[in-house]
Design a protein around this motif. Structure first.
Motif, PDB file in Angstrom:
ATOM      1  N   GLU A  76       0.837  -1.199   0.000  1.00 16.51           N
ATOM      2  CA  GLU A  76       0.000   0.000   0.000  1.00 16.51           C
ATOM      3  C   GLU A  76       0.866   1.241   0.000  1.00 16.51           C
ATOM      4  N   THR A  77       0.218   2.367  -0.194  1.00 19.73           N
ATOM      5  CA  THR A  77       0.906   3.644  -0.128  1.00 19.73           C
ATOM      6  C   THR A  77       1.541   3.817   1.245  1.00 19.73           C
ATOM      7  N   THR A  78       2.800   4.158   1.257  1.00 14.46           N
ATOM      8  CA  THR A  78       3.521   4.289   2.515  1.00 14.46           C
ATOM      9  C   THR A  78       2.837   5.260   3.468  1.00 14.46           C
ATOM     10  N   GLY A  79       2.724   4.864   4.714  1.00 13.19           N
ATOM     11  CA  GLY A  79       2.204   5.759   5.743  1.00 13.19           C
ATOM     12  C   GLY A  79       0.790   5.449   6.163  1.00 13.19           C
ATOM     13  N   PHE A  80      -0.049   4.985   5.227  1.00 14.75           N
ATOM     14  CA  PHE A  80      -1.461   4.877   5.552  1.00 14.75           C
ATOM     15  C   PHE A  80      -1.842   3.514   6.102  1.00 14.75           C
ATOM     16  N   SER A  81      -1.786   2.501   5.283  1.00 15.46           N
ATOM     17  CA  SER A  81      -2.226   1.187   5.750  1.00 15.46           C
ATOM     18  C   SER A  81      -1.068   0.508   6.473  1.00 15.46           C
ATOM     19  N   ALA A  82      -0.284  -0.237   5.742  1.00 13.14           N
ATOM     20  CA  ALA A  82       0.895  -0.858   6.330  1.00 13.14           C
ATOM     21  C   ALA A  82       1.867  -1.172   5.215  1.00 13.14           C
ATOM     22  N   SER A  83       3.099  -0.886   5.420  1.00 12.06           N
ATOM     23  CA  SER A  83       4.110  -1.298   4.452  1.00 12.06           C
ATOM     24  C   SER A  83       5.366  -1.622   5.229  1.00 12.06           C
ATOM     25  N   GLN A  84       6.232  -2.397   4.610  1.00 10.53           N
ATOM     26  CA  GLN A  84       7.437  -2.817   5.314  1.00 10.53           C
ATOM     27  C   GLN A  84       8.572  -1.857   5.043  1.00 10.53           C
ATOM     28  N   VAL A  85       9.104  -1.291   6.102  1.00  3.85           N
ATOM     29  CA  VAL A  85      10.251  -0.412   6.002  1.00  3.85           C
ATOM     30  C   VAL A  85      11.345  -1.020   6.869  1.00  3.85           C
ATOM     31  N   LYS A  86      12.430  -1.445   6.235  1.00  2.00           N
ATOM     32  CA  LYS A  86      13.530  -2.092   6.957  1.00  2.00           C
ATOM     33  C   LYS A  86      13.027  -3.219   7.856  1.00  2.00           C
ATOM     34  N   GLY A  87      12.110  -4.010   7.326  1.00  2.00           N
ATOM     35  CA  GLY A  87      11.635  -5.169   8.083  1.00  2.00           C
ATOM     36  C   GLY A  87      10.532  -4.881   9.075  1.00  2.00           C
ATOM     37  N   ASN A  88      10.235  -3.602   9.317  1.00  2.00           N
ATOM     38  CA  ASN A  88       9.142  -3.265  10.239  1.00  2.00           C
ATOM     39  C   ASN A  88       7.894  -2.861   9.470  1.00  2.00           C
ATOM     40  N   TRP A  89       6.746  -3.283   9.967  1.00  2.00           N
ATOM     41  CA  TRP A  89       5.493  -2.837   9.372  1.00  2.00           C
ATOM     42  C   TRP A  89       5.166  -1.470   9.956  1.00  2.00           C
ATOM     43  N   VAL A  90       5.022  -0.480   9.077  1.00  2.00           N
ATOM     44  CA  VAL A  90       4.688   0.861   9.548  1.00  2.00           C
ATOM     45  C   VAL A  90       3.456   1.374   8.811  1.00  2.00           C
ATOM     46  N   GLY A  91       2.766   2.326   9.438  1.00  2.00           N
ATOM     47  CA  GLY A  91       1.573   2.909   8.835  1.00  2.00           C
ATOM     48  C   GLY A  91       0.483   3.102   9.870  1.00  2.00           C
ATOM     49  N   LEU A  92      -0.491   3.949   9.533  1.00  2.00           N
ATOM     50  CA  LEU A  92      -1.617   4.167  10.441  1.00  2.00           C
ATOM     51  C   LEU A  92      -2.310   2.853  10.773  1.00  2.00           C
ATOM     52  N   GLY A  93      -2.536   2.037   9.740  1.00  2.00           N
ATOM     53  CA  GLY A  93      -3.238   0.769   9.937  1.00  2.00           C
ATOM     54  C   GLY A  93      -2.408  -0.212  10.752  1.00  2.00           C
ATOM     55  N   ALA A  94      -1.098  -0.221  10.510  1.00  2.00           N
ATOM     56  CA  ALA A  94      -0.218  -1.117  11.260  1.00  2.00           C
ATOM     57  C   ALA A  94      -0.236  -0.738  12.742  1.00  2.00           C
ATOM     58  N   ASP A  95      -0.165   0.567  13.018  1.00  2.00           N
ATOM     59  CA  ASP A  95      -0.194   1.006  14.419  1.00  2.00           C
ATOM     60  C   ASP A  95      -1.549   0.715  15.068  1.00  2.00           C
ATOM     61  N   TYR A  96      -2.624   0.823  14.272  1.00  2.00           N
ATOM     62  CA  TYR A  96      -3.932   0.477  14.822  1.00  2.00           C
ATOM     63  C   TYR A  96      -3.942  -0.997  15.255  1.00  2.00           C
ATOM     64  N   CYS A  97      -3.393  -1.866  14.409  1.00  2.00           N
ATOM     65  CA  CYS A  97      -3.339  -3.294  14.764  1.00  2.00           C
ATOM     66  C   CYS A  97      -2.541  -3.496  16.053  1.00  2.00           C
ATOM     67  N   ARG A  98      -1.433  -2.781  16.204  1.00  2.00           N
ATOM     68  CA  ARG A  98      -0.648  -2.884  17.443  1.00  2.00           C
ATOM     69  C   ARG A  98      -1.470  -2.395  18.632  1.00  2.00           C
ATOM     70  N   GLY A  99      -2.290  -1.350  18.389  1.00  2.00           N
ATOM     71  CA  GLY A  99      -3.165  -0.850  19.451  1.00  2.00           C
ATOM     72  C   GLY A  99      -4.174  -1.906  19.867  1.00  2.00           C
ATOM     73  N   LEU A 100      -4.718  -2.604  18.877  1.00  2.00           N
ATOM     74  CA  LEU A 100      -5.684  -3.665  19.152  1.00  2.00           C
ATOM     75  C   LEU A 100      -5.018  -4.782  19.961  1.00  2.00           C
TER      76      LEU A 100
END
Lengths: 337, 356
Positions: free
Chosen positions: A41-65
């Motif tokens: 997905e577009t970097t920042g919004f959903s989730a994308s892999q940056v240096k092996g880490n999933w980052v993005g608004l959606g990725a952080d939401y999942c971590r929140g859950l």
């Protein structure tokens, strides 16, 4: 004996009936990990892999859950999905939730078995211009050329908007998004148009991003939203209130940095949010400090926004519509009460 | 991924229990019985079979729900119920209104006595998650305010000092008042009552200078005063409350029908479809209008509704703005500002996903 066997039968019958009801929370707890689907997905919004880490608004939401369920933001496993696989993965139970943000429409809400939980990012079609151009609004694009990917909604919506508002801009449709961006970069066009999430990503890749600005007008609405599958009311409540908890925390000034000292606050709304007063998690299978764990784990909505798409990210998107309701935006949540 | 197949694991487990039971026949019979209970029929089927929607509206409250001499209901909540009836039947009059008082409202929703609550209790986590019910969305944004007499000569709550404030005892409202005056370092005294109606009585008798309550309720109270024009609801809101339609859990189809009835009203205002102009829009070119009128695309079937359900809603009750004006506009003599209840494109908070 008859009464006893009738009772047993009732219990068994209820167990059978219960099978019909999905219980995602029980499955997640039994497994010990939350499964969150993520496609490229577009970097920042959903989730994308940056240096092996999933980052993005959606990725952080999942971590929140995961924080809300396990008191541990790390207990989430990101499951890579093919584009277009999101819905079937949710329905089949391959994943519990989505890191991908889905455009909420009448069609996506009712035709596919999805249940929309809340809008993480109010997106819409925007315009990128150079600061040097001095253009401040879409209206000022009159007489200019606007590069856009041809043949899709972006071209049609821009044409409709210019027509409806009597703006005499010339659309230059290109065969791909990259070609449209190239037209903007080589000066053929005064503006490039796509969803603001895309435009922000494009700007970050330009040679000097600070020389370009995104006009404040959005000509369409595209609420990028969290979704689960239908048929599990408790999971709906959990995912919905995890999202609202992020917003409530921002409104009350509770951040990842101050959540521990906030436990001592005498503000009744903060005390309720953090579970110091009352128990608002028990009824949906969570601990009463669910929101404390959420904020401790990932922060409040502003923390997520700044980190992934706002000032602390390469995208540097202003809050705009995504500001809180009492700061000029439309992000609003009911209270934990 | 292979080790995880949660739904199957459960099903196998249940089937195993079934197989070892010596009471298989009885179990099957009971399961059949349970599945035949009315609760398992969809809400939409039940309503269609009954021939009308049963809508739980608030206790009579001026502007929101009221009955005229002939027994006909009108109001903001009533119009929403009619909109749902129009979505289901294509006929806004196939609805029965059931006024509900505080304590019983969620129970009657759970038991199936009413199909929805139009706009009743403020949306909170407890009510959204604890009563077997869910809010479909916010249809009315509200907050606690102050009503004062013109003769007090104030135009802002921040000017209130050395005043007697009538407020409901024992809940958040009195706490909000205390917080507000504490933060402003202004002196005031509390005149406490247990019943909302007492606030109005005491205010009219001059026992207090101001009443503090949810602004929508203050607005209703103002309409009932003998001299509404001499009274003023101050602009500040010292709490946030939102209200919206509530349905019982367990039927996502019905949740979606009620939710998209609300979204239709909001989207119709945004694209400019009104009860007045809807008849003249058959040749409209704007795709957003054509989709809402059922001229382009097919929507509704997935919810069990006809493809022209949005057209039926708007033709029957108008869009959100028309409903607001009809019930709270200048024609009522006591106009309410749109404020937070304006569209998101006009400085308010009302937003609906697009019809696409």
């Amino acid at each position: 004996m008859l009464a006893k066997s009738t009772m047993l039968a009732v219990v068994l019958a209820m167990a059978l009936v219960d099978i019909a009801h999905a219980d995602t929370l029980a499955n997640v707890k039994a497994r010990g990990t939350l499964l969150c689907g993520a496609s490229p997905e577009t970097t920042g919004f959903s989730a994308s892999q940056v240096k092996g880490n999933w980052v993005g608004l959606g990725a952080d939401y999942c971590r929140g859950l995961a924080s809300v369920i396990f008191n541990d933001p790390g207990k989430v496993q990101f499951v890579p999905l093919q584009p277009g696989e999101q819905v079937s993965a949710l329905i089949s139970g391959k994943i519990d939730a989505l890191a991908d943000l889905i455009p909420w429409t009448l069609n996506s809400d009712t035709e596919q078995g999805l249940m929309f939980v809340g809008t993480m990012f109010f997106d819409g079609q925007g315009f990128l211009v150079t600061k040097a151009s001095g253009i401040k609004s879409v209206r000022e694009l009159a007489g200019k050329q606007v590069c856009v990917q041809g043949g899709g909604a972006e071209e049609a919506d821009a044409a409709e908007y210019f027509d409806a508002n009597n703006i005499t801009a010339t659309l230059v449709p290109r065969e791909s998004r990259d070609a449209a961006v190239a037209g903007y970069v080589d000066g053929t066009c005064a503006a490039f148009s796509a969803n603001s999430s895309v435009v922000a990503g494009v700007r970050a890749t330009l040679a000097t991003p600070a020389d370009h600005t995104i006009l404040p007008d959005l000509i369409t609405k595209e609420p990028l939203s969290l979704a689960i599958k239908q048929g599990d009311d408790r999971w709906f409540d959990i995912t919905r209130w995890t999202f609202y908890g992020l917003l409530d925390a921002e409104e009350l000034g509770v951040t990842q940095g101050n959540v521990d000292e906030s436990l001592g606050s005498d503000n009744i709304s903060i005390r309720r949010l953090l579970g110091v007063e009352g128990d608002f998690g028990g009824e949906i299978g969570l601990n009463k400090d669910w929101a404390y764990q959420l904020i401790k784990g990932v922060g409040n909505y502003a923390d997520l926004y700044d980190r992934n798409v706002g000032d602390d990210s390469p995208l540097k998107l202003p809050r705009g519509l995504n500001a809180l309701w009492n700061h000029g935006g439309i992000q609003y949540s009911p209270p934990v009460r | 991924m292979a080790e995880i197949a949660p739904m199957r694991a459960n099903a196998d487990n249940g089937a195993g229990r079934y197989a070892v039971s010596a009471l298989a026949v009885l179990v099957a019979f009971l399961a059949l019985l349970i599945s035949a209970l009315p609760a398992s029929a969809t809400t939409l089927d039940t309503i269609r079979a009954r021939g009308k929607l049963v809508c739980g509206s608030t206790d009579p409250l001026p502007g929101f729900a009221q009955q005229n001499k002939d027994g006909r209901w009108s109001g903001f909540d009533v119009d929403f119920c009619r909109a749902v009836a129009a979505a289901v039947f294509g006929d806004p009059d196939k609805v029965e209104f059931r006024p509900l008082s505080g304590a019983s409202r969620f129970a009657l929703l759970q038991t199936g006595d009413v199909d929805l609550l139009a706009r009743d209790a403020a949306w909170t986590m407890r009510r959204d998650s604890g009563y077997g019910a869910s809010y479909v969305g916010a249809s009315f944004f509200d907050g606690q305010g102050f009503l004062v007499h013109q003769s007090l000569n104030v135009v802002s709550a921040y000017e209130l000092a050395k005043v007697r404030v009538c407020v409901l005892d024992g809940g958040d409202e009195v706490l909000n008042v205390r917080d507000f005056f504490f933060q402003n370092q202004a002196a005031y005294s509390e005149v406490l009552y247990e019943d909302r109606q007492d606030l109005a009585v005491a205010y009219q008798a001059g026992l207090c200078d101001a009443v503090s309550a949810t602004a929508s309720w203050l607005y209703a109270m103002k309409r009932e005063l003998p001299d509404p024009a001499n009274n003023l609801i101050l602009p500040e809101r010292i709490s946030k409350d939102s209200f919206g339609p509530v349905v019982r859990d367990g039927d996502d189809q019905w949740f979606n029908i009620v939710k998209w009835t609300l979204f239709t009203l909001i989207d119709a205002e945004e694209v400019g479809i009104t009860a007045d102009n809807i008849g003249s829009l058959a040749a409209a070119k704007t795709p957003a209008i054509r989709r809402m009128l059922g001229l382009q695309g097919t929507f509704g079937a997935a919810m069990g509704l006809s493809p022209d359900f949005m057209k039926n809603i708007i033709a029957a009750v108008g869009n959100y703005g028309e409903i607001f004006d009809r019930n709270f506009g200048t024609n009522t003599g006591v106009p309410m500002l749109r404020g937070q209840n304006a569209l998101w494109t006009r400085g308010g908070l009302l937003f609906a996903p697009p019809v696409e």
